[in-house]
Design an enzyme around this catalytic site. Structure first.
Site, mmCIF file in Angstrom:
data_model
loop_
_atom_site.group_PDB
_atom_site.id
_atom_site.type_symbol
_atom_site.label_atom_id
_atom_site.label_comp_id
_atom_site.label_asym_id
_atom_site.label_seq_id
_atom_site.Cartn_x
_atom_site.Cartn_y
_atom_site.Cartn_z
ATOM 1 C CG HIS A 68 -2.269 0.618 0.924
ATOM 2 N ND1 HIS A 68 -2.502 1.455 -0.145
ATOM 3 C CD2 HIS A 68 -3.461 0.518 1.565
ATOM 4 C CE1 HIS A 68 -3.760 1.838 -0.154
ATOM 5 N NE2 HIS A 68 -4.382 1.286 0.884
ATOM 6 C CG ASP A 85 -4.141 3.578 -6.191
ATOM 7 O OD1 ASP A 85 -4.860 2.830 -6.869
ATOM 8 O OD2 ASP A 85 -3.425 4.461 -6.698
#
Length: 493
Positions: free
Chosen positions: A463, A467
């Site tokens: 992350h 995304d």
């Protein structure tokens, strides 16, 4: 002794100090190193009860060399001895296989640097051997070359009967017993296999390559215990007592006596590599994304292509289609085929799609990868998978097969799982876990129920640079390729 007498006489005649730095062997008489051997009327030789200065046996002329485990690269300092190809008393030549060792990264076959006779094995099976330490002692012929001085140890005396026995055992064969056993278990004639060892000796790698390229066969897995169905319950069920107030006697419980003991084992081999990798993976902030794929059309296509693949000697599974579809998706979303440096300041986009496939083996979890999937056909991917699976089952995967991965797929469905939270393998940034294929009811566009082949996928991504929207778009593209396999033809190169 005439040479000794002459030397003593010469010392006394000259009346001066004689300095001899090295005295080598002559015929069957052996001398040791000595700095000063004669000083006027002093004795010519110093005798020691701890060392044998003279040897009168004409049979034992060799020197014993301690063959040390060399550095095998990748920063490896210790390995586990998995198999010996020789035993004490065997004759070996240069480049003959000595043993097979396994590090936390790959399996390596150690070959001999000398011609001679094995005198001692320094390790048993499954023991830890260290780089730079002696592996075996080899007796070599001193007349053919002197080994490095630090490797030479004292040669034990050997009887004439023992020497004759070694000459008989010195007859060379084209394959070791372990290789012959492997060929016999897989119904392979050694005459059909081309040996790549010295003097065309057949190695274990030759048998495995023959399996992968000629037949596409995979070594049989270890036998599993049979599942015994529970015995049927008795048809007669005892009725409850009419007198509810009646007390039922409670049996007196007795303490259970158990004599088992805990066992502690060191973490070695691929398990040690998994400890390091997963510890580093904990530093990555994971996020997950799941979806289901309708593989009805892909199941039909695979059934049509399986006979063609079998004619070519290849076992065709679903995984080559999953891998190729992932590579086509990575062309559109290269951020998923990248790596992030330790300082999180730079992203490297990998040009090659080296897609790893997690495998469950007797040695533990290993993740070999198929190199350059972006320029490979589905048939070529299937052929490479067959090779990796055969080597993985035999514990023979090399360092090149296990390193350099850029993206990973883990097929938990082969064991029976549906969902999983996969852990990213650093320095990669994404991984997918594939569930089992299930026949489930679904609705079509007209609202009609039909039978569908459904598979679930669970993605994990880093992350810090990926995304959720990017992961979802990649998953949708990968899904479209698998649900409509013909659409892959438009993007294949």
């Amino acid at each position: 002794m005439a040479a000794v007498t002459a030397l003593r006489s010469g010392c006394r005649t000259a009346g001066r100090l004689v300095c001899v730095h090295h005295v080598r062997s002559c015929s069957s008489v052996h001398f040791v190193k000595s700095k000063y051997v004669c000083l006027f009327d002093q004795p010519a030789f110093k005798f020691s009860h701890q060392q044998q200065l003279f040897r009168t046996s004409a049979v034992s002329r060799g020197q014993i060399v301690q063959f040390k485990l060399s550095d095998i690269g990748e920063g490896i300092t210790e390995v586990t001895v998995k198999e010996w190809y020789i035993k004490e008393g065997d004759s070996v030549s240069q480049f003959d296989s000595i043993c097979e060792v396994q590090s936390d990264k790959a399996s390596v076959t150690i070959t001999s640097r000398y011609d001679g006779i094995i005198r001692k094995l320094h390790y048993n099976l499954d023991e830890i051997a260290y780089v730079g330490k002696p592996l075996v002692d080899i007796e070599i012929d001193a007349s053919k070359g002197v080994a490095p001085e630090e490797d030479v140890v004292e040669t034990p005396a050997m009887s004439h009967e023992e020497h004759t026995h070694q000459e008989i055992k010195g007859h060379k064969t084209l394959a070791t017993p372990a290789v012959r056993r492997l060929a016999m278990e897989n119904n392979i004639k050694l005459s059909e296999v081309i040996g790549t060892g010295k003097d065309n000796r057949i190695l274990k790698e030759d048998i495995l390559n023959f399996l992968a390229k000629q037949t596409g066969a995979i070594l049989p897995p270890s036998p599993k215990a049979e599942i015994i169905a529970p015995l049927p319950k008795s048809e007669t069920v005892p009725t409850a007592p009419k007198d509810k107030a009646r007390k039922i006697p409670v049996p007196i419980s007795r303490p259970v006596v158990f004599s088992g003991k805990d066992k502690t084992e060191p973490i070695t081999g691929f398990h040690k590599a998994m400890v390091k990798t997963m510890s580093a993976a904990l530093k990555i902030p994971h996020f997950g994304y799941c979806d289901e794929i309708d593989l009805t059309h892909l199941v039909q296509l695979r059934e049509e292509l399986k006979p063609i693949a079998q004619i070519r000697g290849i076992k065709l599974s679903f995984m080559p289609f999953f891998i190729k579809a992932a590579s086509l998706g990575l062309l559109q979303y290269p951020i998923l085929n990248s790596s992030l440096d330790d300082s999180c300041q730079n992203v490297t986009y990998k040009a090659s799609h080296n897609i790893g496939v997690a495998m469950d083996t007797e040695q533990g979890l290993i993740v070999p990868n198929v190199k350059n999937v972006q320029v490979s056909s589905i048939f070529e991917i299937a052929s490479e998978l067959n090779r990796l699976q055969a080597l993985g089952s035999a514990g023979q995967l090399g360092a090149n097969d296990l390193t350099g991965g850029t993206f990973t797929l883990s097929n938990i469905g082969t064991i029976g799982g549906t969902y999983a939270k996969a852990v990213i393998l650093p320095p990669e940034v994404a991984i997918g876990a594939l569930g089992k294929i299930q026949v489930l009811p679904r609705f079509n566009g007209k609202g009609e129920v039909f039978k569908a082949q459904i598979m679930n996928v669970s993605w994990s991504a880093d992350h810090r640079i990926i995304d959720g929207a990017t992961m979802a778009r990649f998953s949708n593209l990968w899904k479209s390729y698998l649900e409509n396999p013909a659409s892959m033809l438009l993007d294949l190169k």
